[in-house]
Design a protein around this motif. Structure first.
Motif, short mmCIF file in Angstrom:
data_model
loop_
_atom_site.label_atom_id
_atom_site.label_comp_id
_atom_site.label_asym_id
_atom_site.label_seq_id
_atom_site.Cartn_x
_atom_site.Cartn_y
_atom_site.Cartn_z
N LEU A 164 -16.14 -32.09 38.02
CA LEU A 164 -17.48 -31.91 37.49
C LEU A 164 -18.40 -31.35 38.57
CD1 LEU A 164 -17.80 -35.23 35.50
CD2 LEU A 164 -17.30 -32.97 34.60
N PRO A 165 -19.32 -30.46 38.23
CA PRO A 165 -20.18 -29.87 39.26
C PRO A 165 -21.16 -30.86 39.88
CG PRO A 165 -20.76 -29.03 37.09
CD PRO A 165 -19.54 -29.88 36.91
N GLY A 166 -21.53 -31.92 39.20
CA GLY A 166 -22.48 -32.88 39.73
C GLY A 166 -21.83 -34.18 40.15
N ALA A 167 -20.60 -34.13 40.68
CA ALA A 167 -19.87 -35.33 41.03
C ALA A 167 -20.59 -36.09 42.14
CB ALA A 167 -18.46 -34.98 41.46
N VAL A 168 -20.62 -37.42 42.01
CA VAL A 168 -21.34 -38.27 42.94
C VAL A 168 -20.45 -39.46 43.32
CG1 VAL A 168 -23.34 -39.79 43.20
CG2 VAL A 168 -23.58 -37.65 41.96
N VAL A 169 -20.51 -39.85 44.58
CA VAL A 169 -19.84 -41.07 45.05
C VAL A 169 -20.95 -42.03 45.42
CG1 VAL A 169 -18.36 -42.09 46.79
CG2 VAL A 169 -17.86 -39.81 45.93
#
Length: 174
Positions: A164-169
């Motif tokens: 996904l382009p807005g991947a967040v950890v």
């Protein structure tokens, strides 16, 4: 005797009021400074599941246009990006480099409030946090040897889904 002292204090109430106000302002200022440094010291003791020893930070810049080595053709954004990727890959592939990570617009590995921001979903929930923007093509987590909550298993960029382009950890602390 005590009555005389109270009379003198009452007669000097204006000058005493300024003195009390000054003492109150100094108290507030000292409280603010001590609290600020106490918070910095306390935050430095918190475990952030990363190691900073043997970590180097490389910052890139641009030559000014009046510099003799300035190349006008290199001003194209695509050429700048290609040069940046070339330098990052060159650094990553060096035999003495264990791991390389690319972060943008942030200071990774620092426990400073410089890049802290408030993230809110609605008016009842507000979360403070520090965000680091990094390129997932490079193993950012290996650079700082980030570990999972247990502290034994190292985290890696490959452990997460970056489709996904807005991947967040999101981490719990640090």
């Amino acid at each position: 005797m005590i009555r005389n002292i109270y009379k003198q204090l009452w007669n000097r109430r204006r000058s005493n009021a300024w003195l009390i106000l000054e003492l109150f302002l100094v108290f507030c200022l000292v409280w603010y400074i001590v609290d600020h440094f106490f918070e910095l010291g306390f935050n430095a003791t918190l475990k952030n599941h990363q190691q900073l020893s043997y970590t180097w930070q490389v910052e890139l810049g641009e030559l000014p246009q009046d510099h003799p080595d300035f190349v006008k053709e290199a001003e194209d954004p695509e050429i700048k990006y290609d040069n940046f990727i070339y330098l990052a890959d060159l650094l990553k592939d060096h035999p003495l480099v264990e791991a390389a990570g690319v972060s943008l617009y942030s200071v990774p590995g620092k426990n400073s409030g410089m890049f802290r921001n408030n993230t809110s979903q609605d008016s009842t929930r507000v979360a403070n946090g520090k965000h680091v923007v990094f390129d997932p093509r490079y193993d950012y987590f290996s650079v700082f040897r980030h570990t999972r909550e247990s502290g034994r298993v190292p985290a890696r960029v490959a452990d997460f889904d970056w489709s996904l382009p807005g991947a967040v950890v999101v981490s719990r602390g640090g």
